[in-house]
Design an enzyme around this catalytic site. Structure first.
Site, mmCIF file in Angstrom:
data_model
loop_
_atom_site.group_PDB
_atom_site.id
_atom_site.type_symbol
_atom_site.label_atom_id
_atom_site.label_comp_id
_atom_site.label_asym_id
_atom_site.label_seq_id
_atom_site.Cartn_x
_atom_site.Cartn_y
_atom_site.Cartn_z
ATOM 1 C CG PHE A 242 -0.003 14.033 18.166
ATOM 2 C CD1 PHE A 242 -0.247 12.815 17.544
ATOM 3 C CD2 PHE A 242 1.185 14.691 17.856
ATOM 4 C CE1 PHE A 242 0.659 12.276 16.639
ATOM 5 C CE2 PHE A 242 2.095 14.159 16.953
ATOM 6 C CZ PHE A 242 1.829 12.956 16.343
ATOM 7 N N GLY A 469 -3.840 9.095 10.907
ATOM 8 C CA GLY A 469 -2.540 8.484 10.607
ATOM 9 C C GLY A 469 -2.419 7.146 11.308
ATOM 10 C CB ILE A 616 -3.059 -6.893 17.701
ATOM 11 C CG1 ILE A 616 -2.498 -6.722 19.126
ATOM 12 C CG2 ILE A 616 -2.386 -5.920 16.738
ATOM 13 C CD1 ILE A 616 -2.774 -5.377 19.784
ATOM 14 C CE LYS A 620 3.210 -4.281 7.055
ATOM 15 N NZ LYS A 620 3.310 -4.347 5.580
ATOM 16 C CB THR A 621 -2.018 -0.164 11.413
ATOM 17 O OG1 THR A 621 -2.927 -1.168 11.873
ATOM 18 C CG2 THR A 621 -2.076 -0.089 9.902
ATOM 19 C CD GLN A 625 -1.772 4.433 16.350
ATOM 20 O OE1 GLN A 625 -2.557 4.629 17.260
ATOM 21 N NE2 GLN A 625 -1.295 5.387 15.624
ATOM 22 C CD GLU A 692 -4.456 8.215 23.825
ATOM 23 O OE1 GLU A 692 -4.688 9.325 23.304
ATOM 24 O OE2 GLU A 692 -5.105 7.794 24.794
#
Ligand code: MOS
Length: 732
Positions: A242, A469, A616, A620-621, A625, A692
């Site tokens: 983060f 992650g 994209i 899924k990931t 996010q 983000e």
């Protein structure tokens, strides 16, 4: 590979593997506890000792004496390092705060000593015996008080202007002039900062938890006065960053110093209550927004001024960033002012700039739409721009903000919203809908990778890229599989090791697009090497189904490596193209809330995020996010706030009991739509950042929904019950 013109058709466009919603390849290791995190490298060092950090108990002043006698005599103690005996420490480029303080104290819980002992408990017990005397000097801890003394930071990008804002605003038929505040925020990632330092002669290896291997390796070397190539940094698994782990922090420096002093490998974690005041946070902001418009709703003037604070020589929060680019309007101004605040260092956190900036701007847009009698979706669409409004000769590479709103409004059932607040009831709950734009710039970063084909046909990718992650392992494997014409099981990915080629790292949502573009570049070279090795001289060579083909000749890929691995390495680098176009990512967030008419408790009922952010790579990931970002947005809207002790100068709620973040029960069904798009200007992957973006604008959408539900406008985050209770409409 120099990327200096828009991408044309390339092997990624096949989308046989890239673009598929594949499971994380690191998932099984993480869910079975076999992915090793920073504090778990027990097997890497025999004879391990433990470090425990002592932090300053004052915010500003000077250490007058430090009595280490009792601590040194305590059971198990091997060494104590302070600024006195640490040797000369250099300052890395990235940090404003000194990671081992003394005698000058810059902020509360600045590290002033590390105690090394045989066990963790012994180190902690001895740390409590360190006696420190200070003389305190008064500090500045309150942004609202220091605002008047804030100055323009030495950054040419602090202020911008176009046209004549003052004149246009003064003469605008419809005007808005409001001020919004956002509090200090803490990253609160799951895994605290931790490091294991091992010296072998004059060579140092640190296993840690860090987003940016090359930056941190360089800063660690600089701080310790070493050559960079004598420092190895390992961070293959990270329990969330983060922005907290972009830079070198105290755990790494102090583990290294402690290990040197004790002559033993040292493991050290920052305890949770220590992380909040020792490391960085997102600084509080005060933001004034002025918008002038015609009665039809065309923006003629838009101004955004932001104030934030940091330690001396620090940096501002760039909250005005999106206001320079998001909406049309000829007359504009933005200013950034920085006050000296003696709280812990302010720095990047979860989409720095846009995250706090949109919290203000997007409430202002909602307020302005209401003044104009326009639907907030239509008001935003009316003021769309396809060029950088401050520099109209510069076009956006691709911008589908309007499509995000149209798609989202349709899917969310936006037409059920009533313009007048407080009209919809569900028993005791007042229901409301809110919307906000999402915007985040798309940064591209140089990124390298090495790829190796072996005799079994396995392709191994090595890069110092990190996976915090986010899914880096998986999208990198997808990229290599697509490029080499093989399945995911034929690819191995090794990350987070400073001995590998320098990558973009994970930050500013640049990691996914940039690091895969680096892998693409390395794979282009590997394809060439394989073609040569197998004696193909055709330009028409293809890699598919584990075969290398040209014309009617087809050879198994693995055959190229029968007499030795084939290795290729390259770095993607960006030419002028990255400056020719304005690259940004766009979205729209829709939120439905219920507000309890008796208690003012807010429950988020539904959320929809629509994103337009290039190709994209893995839906899924990417979805994970974005829903993670949306969850952070709920935190920023309703819960997250570091409480400042304005007398003693520290964050009081320095643990996860007092610093509240959303839990599962706070989050309803979340939906994410990715618009089908590619952006050939961003990289050969035609992808952009997306992580983000998922957070940007969400808090304002929640705030706007709360207003729509209740008619109560809160301009000071977070939107807690106490701010609303006495303003709620009385139940009839
Ligand atoms: Mo991000 S705050 O750049 O890790």
């Amino acid at each position: 590979m120099l990327f200096d013109r828009p991408a044309t058709t390339n092997p990624i466009d096949q989308m046989k593997v890239v673009g598929k919603p594949l499971d994380r390849i690191d998932g099984p290791r993480k869910t079975t506890g076999t992915a090793t995190y920073a504090y778990e490298w027990h097997d890497e060092a025999l004879n391990l000792a433990y470090g425990y950090v002592v932090g300053s108990s004052i915010a500003k002043g000077r250490i007058t004496s430090m009595d280490l006698r009792a601590a040194k005599a305590a059971p198990g103690v091997l060494a104590i390092v302070t600024a006195e005996n640490a040797g000369k420490l250099g300052k890395g480029e990235m940090n404003t705060a000194t990671l081992l303080g003394g005698p000058e104290i810059e902020h509360y819980h600045q590290a002033i000593a590390v105690v090394v002992a045989e066990t963790f408990e012994q180190a902690r017990a001895a740390a409590n015996l360190v006696k420190v005397a200070y003389t305190e000097t008064p500090g500045a801890f309150d942004l609202s008080k220091e605002r008047a003394a804030a100055v323009k930071p030495e950054d040419s990008e602090a202020d911008t202007q176009a046209g004549n804002f003052t004149k246009a605003f003064a003469s605008a038929p419809v005007q808005l002039d409001e001020t919004y505040t956002t509090p200090d925020h803490s990253h609160a990632m799951m895994e605290p900062h931790a490091s294991l330092a091992v010296w072998e002669g004059d060579e140092l290896t640190v296993w840690t938890s860090n987003q940016m291997i090359a930056w941190t390796r360089g800063d660690l070397a600089k701080t310790l006065g070493m050559e960079k190539d004598k420092v190895n940094l390992m961070s293959p698994f990270i329990g969330g960053g983060f922005g907290a782990k972009l830079f070198l922090r105290a755990d790494t420096v102090l583990a290294a110093l402690g290990a040197k002093a004790a002559g033993r490998p040292v493991k050290l974690a920052l305890s949770r209550p220590f992380v909040f005041n020792n490391t960085t946070h997102r600084p509080a902001t005060i933001q004034r927004i002025r918008i002038g418009a015609t009665p039809e709703g065309k923006i003629t003037a838009i101004g955004h001024e932001s104030w934030s604070g940091d330690l001396p020589d620090g940096k501002p929060d760039m909250a005005v960033q999106q206001t320079r680019l998001l909406y049309a309007g000829e007359n504009r101004m933005t200013t950034t002012r920085l006050a000296v605040i003696d709280l812990p260092e302010g720095n990047a956190m979860r989409a720095p700039g846009e995250a706090s900036g949109l919290m203000a701007l997007e409430i202002a847009m909602d307020e302005m739409a209401e003044k104009l009698g326009l639907d907030p979706v239509e008001f935003r669409i009316l003021n769309d721009t396809q060029v950088d409004p401050e520099n109209p000769e510069k076009k956006f590479s691709h911008r589908q903000l309007v499509e995000c709103f149209r798609t989202g409004a349709e899917r969310f059932g936006w037409n059920k919203r009533t313009a007048k607040p407080g009209q919809i009831r569900d028993g005791q709950w007042m229901l409301g809908y809110g919307v906000a734009s999402a915007f985040r710039n798309n940064m591209v970063m140089k990124s390298g990778a090495r790829v190796r084909l072996d005799r079994d046909g396995l392709v191994t990718v090595e890069t110092d890229m990190t996976d915090i992650g986010t899914g880096s392992y998986t999208i990198i494997a997808q990229t290599a599989a697509e490029m080499m014409g093989i399945g995911m099981t034929q690819v191995a990915v090794n990350l987070g090791d400073s001995r590998f080629p320098v990558s973009a790292g994970s930050g500013g949502q640049w990691g996914g697009n940039s690091s895969t573009a680096g892998v693409y570049a390395a794979c282009v070279k590997l394809r060439e090497a394989i073609g040569q090795k197998l004696g193909f001289n055709s330009e028409e060579i293809t890699f598919a189904d584990g075969q290398v083909k040209a014309g009617n000749r087809s050879v198994p890929l693995a055959q190229a490596a029968t007499d030795g691995d084939i290795v290729a390495e390259d770095t993607i680098d960006y030419g002028e193209i990255s400056k020719k176009f304005q690259q940004s990512t766009f979205g729209a967030h829709f939120v439905e809330v219920g507000v309890d008419s008796a208690t003012a408790e807010v429950r988020v009922r539904r959320m929809l995020g629509v994103c337009a952010s290039g190709r994209i790579l893995n839906p899924k990931t990417a979805r994970s996010q974005v829903i993670g970002g949306m969850t952070m947005g709920v935190g920023a809207a309703l819960m997250e706030e570091l409480a400042v002790d304005k007398t003693r100068g520290f964050f009081v709620n320095h643990d996860l009991a007092g610093y509240e973040v959303p839990v599962h029960a706070d989050i309803p069904h979340q939906e994410v739509i990715f618009l089908d798009e590619t952006d050939p200007v961003s990289s050969p992957m035609k992808a952009k950042g997306v992580g983000e973006l998922g957070l940007c604008g969400v808090a304002a959408a929640v705030a706007n929904a709360v207003y729509n539900a209740t008619g109560v406008r809160i301009r000071d985050y977070p939107i807690t019950l106490d701010k609303m209770l006495d303003k709620l409409p009385q139940i009839s």
